[in-house]
Design a protein around this motif. Structure first.
Motif, PDB file in Angstrom:
ATOM      1  N   PRO A  59       0.820  -1.223   0.000  1.00 31.56           N
ATOM      2  CA  PRO A  59       0.000   0.000   0.000  1.00 31.56           C
ATOM      3  C   PRO A  59       0.848   1.265   0.000  1.00 31.56           C
ATOM      4  N   GLU A  60       2.079   1.161   0.556  1.00 29.16           N
ATOM      5  CA  GLU A  60       2.960   2.321   0.571  1.00 29.16           C
ATOM      6  C   GLU A  60       3.239   2.788  -0.859  1.00 29.16           C
ATOM      7  N   ARG A  63      -0.379   4.054  -2.887  1.00 29.76           N
ATOM      8  CA  ARG A  63      -0.894   5.417  -2.681  1.00 29.76           C
ATOM      9  C   ARG A  63      -0.213   6.403  -3.618  1.00 29.76           C
ATOM     10  N   SER A  91      -5.127  -2.385   9.561  1.00 29.53           N
ATOM     11  CA  SER A  91      -4.358  -1.359   8.832  1.00 29.53           C
ATOM     12  C   SER A  91      -5.263  -0.308   8.228  1.00 29.53           C
ATOM     13  N   PRO A  94      -4.230   3.600   9.265  1.00 31.55           N
ATOM     14  CA  PRO A  94      -3.037   4.157   8.642  1.00 31.55           C
ATOM     15  C   PRO A  94      -3.176   4.232   7.127  1.00 31.55           C
ATOM     16  N   LEU A  95      -3.867   3.260   6.562  1.00 32.94           N
ATOM     17  CA  LEU A  95      -4.055   3.260   5.121  1.00 32.94           C
ATOM     18  C   LEU A  95      -4.866   4.471   4.679  1.00 32.94           C
ATOM     19  N   ILE A  97      -5.338   7.314   6.261  1.00 33.17           N
ATOM     20  CA  ILE A  97      -4.590   8.557   6.463  1.00 33.17           C
ATOM     21  C   ILE A  97      -3.498   8.692   5.401  1.00 33.17           C
ATOM     22  N   GLY A  98      -2.789   7.594   5.164  1.00 38.61           N
ATOM     23  CA  GLY A  98      -1.686   7.627   4.201  1.00 38.61           C
ATOM     24  C   GLY A  98      -2.153   7.988   2.803  1.00 38.61           C
ATOM     25  N   PHE A  99      -3.331   7.495   2.415  1.00 38.52           N
ATOM     26  CA  PHE A  99      -3.857   7.813   1.086  1.00 38.52           C
ATOM     27  C   PHE A  99      -4.185   9.300   0.988  1.00 38.52           C
ATOM     28  N   GLU A 176      11.232   4.270   3.482  1.00 45.49           N
ATOM     29  CA  GLU A 176      10.900   3.409   2.358  1.00 45.49           C
ATOM     30  C   GLU A 176      10.858   1.972   2.834  1.00 45.49           C
ATOM     31  N   VAL A 177       9.820   1.249   2.433  1.00 49.40           N
ATOM     32  CA  VAL A 177       9.789  -0.180   2.741  1.00 49.40           C
ATOM     33  C   VAL A 177      10.821  -0.848   1.835  1.00 49.40           C
TER      34      VAL A 177
END
Lengths: 318, 78
Positions: A59-60, A63, A91, A94-95, A97-99, A176-177
């Motif tokens: 998902p990182e 987005r 998740s 966080p998902l 918010i991150g989007f 970064e993942v």
């Protein structure tokens, strides 16, 4: 290829156990053996493959694909990515918010949040194994359409002010993942299969056992009297019954398959399954950390309405 | 001196990951603090969306997966 499982069930139920193929009991046991073997093998293979694909779409990363996409394209992409992106309800916040933080519009974010739990590989495997590819495909396509349409409507309503205020203040870090190696992807996928199996095996077995019972003992056309196409309330009722059953999606589909054999129309069946997977009480509780009440109810209302329309539509055309 | 952050709201997977991290630290005999971070602001500040995530000394090492004790040992060695 699936005939293999019928043969296996023939062998075990009729040859080894010596059951009578024409008796209700024999038929139910046969049904149970065939379906459990088939579903577990299909789940292991397909969930593994899906997890390999998923390892390319964390998902990182997703987005970033979605930020700055044109509205309609954004909704379609979000719904499509929802199918292949790993998502668990813990998740969800966080998902979400991150989007938004990446500039993904609110409506597009909802298209993702709707399709991700509804059109998932476990539901698709069960549909494919028990109903055949046609119904699995219908479910996939209508699920995506529901996610796109509901997301577009939520976008139109301009409900940004009903997102919890603190959400807009959060800034994502640049962490970064790390990219996975081939070996890590295989490990990740094996891990994922184990995790899913551990969680759903009792539901699958329970569901198939209940389905086998219905299959062998409930008279043909039984449901036609109560929930046939002539009862206009059947679809909304199915949706209302479906929402609280969330955790048991894997257990519900085998029962529904048996019920469809006994006369439950396709539209009502689809609406029921979508309600089971798309709307869940625990997920709403989690999302209430980032959404104000009004937006949660709007979300539930729009998705419910879309699912009911899918039910009526398919009851009408099939 | 290192520190490990387990980034997640406290779901069962997050707890499992924290346990594995504790074990990895103990097996390596390190003096490393394992901190459970459940504050959304801090989780996202590390760049994590799919929980649980794991960061060593503030550097994100992975997310969305319950890493094994061996995985975490490798993260600590690097």
């Amino acid at each position: 290829m699936l005939i293999l499982f019928t043969r296996l069930a023939d062998l075990v139920a009729y040859d080894l156990l010596g059951l009578n193929p024409t008796s209700r009991f024999g038929e139910s046991i046969h049904f149970f053996i065939e379906d459990t073997a088939k579903i577990f093998v299909l789940l292991a293979v397909i969930v593994f493959l899906v997890a390999i694909v998923r390892s390319f779409f964390p998902p990182e990363k997703v987005r970033r694909f979605l930020s700055g996409k044109g509205r309609f394209v954004g909704h379609v992409m979000a719904a499509g990515l929802g199918v292949v992106t790993p998502f668990c309800s813990c998740s969800a916040c966080p998902l979400f918010i991150g989007f938004l933080e990446a500039g993904v519009p609110l409506g597009v974010t909802f298209s993702f949040l709707i399709s991700s739990p509804m059109v998932n590989e476990v539901a698709l495997v069960l549909l494919f194994g028990l109903f055949g590819w046609q119904i699995a495909l219908i479910y996939l396509v209508t699920g995506l359409v529901v996610a796109v349409v509901a997301g577009i409507v939520i976008g139109w309503l301009r409900m940004e002010r009903f997102v919890a205020d603190y959400v807009w203040e959060i800034r994502m870090g640049r962490g970064e993942v790390p990219v996975m190696t081939g070996k890590e992807r295989v490990e990740y996928a094996a891990d994922y299969v184990r995790g899913i199996m551990k969680k759903i095996w009792p539901y699958v077995i329970g569901g198939i056992a209940a389905g086998a019972f219905v299959h062998g003992y409930v008279p043909e056309g039984f449901l036609l009297r109560f929930a046939g196409p002539t009862n206009p309330l059947a679809v909304p009722m199915a949706v209302i019954f479906g929402v609280p059953l969330y955790a048991n999606a894997a257990g519900v589909i085998p029962v529904v398959q048996a019920l469809m054999e006994k006369g439950l129309p396709l539209g009502t069946t689809l609406a029921f399954m979508m309600a089971v997977t798309a709307l869940s009480f625990p997920e709403m509780v989690i999302l209430s950390q980032v959404l104000k009440k009004r937006l949660i109810w709007t979300f539930i209302g729009i998705v419910t309405a879309a699912i009911i329309m899918v039910g009526y539509l398919f009851n009408l055309i099939v | 001196m290192k520190n490990i952050e387990i980034l997640g709201p406290g779901c069962p997977r997050c707890k499992q990951l924290a346990e594995n991290a504790e074990k990895a630290v103990a097996e390596l005999g390190l003096n490393v603090h394992v901190e459970k971070v459940s504050d959304m602001k801090r989780i996202l500040a590390r760049g994590v969306i799919s929980t649980p995530g794991i960061a060593v000394d503030g550097v994100l090492k992975g997310s969305g997966r319950v890493y094994t004790v061996e995985d975490i040992k490798a993260m600590l060695a690097a």
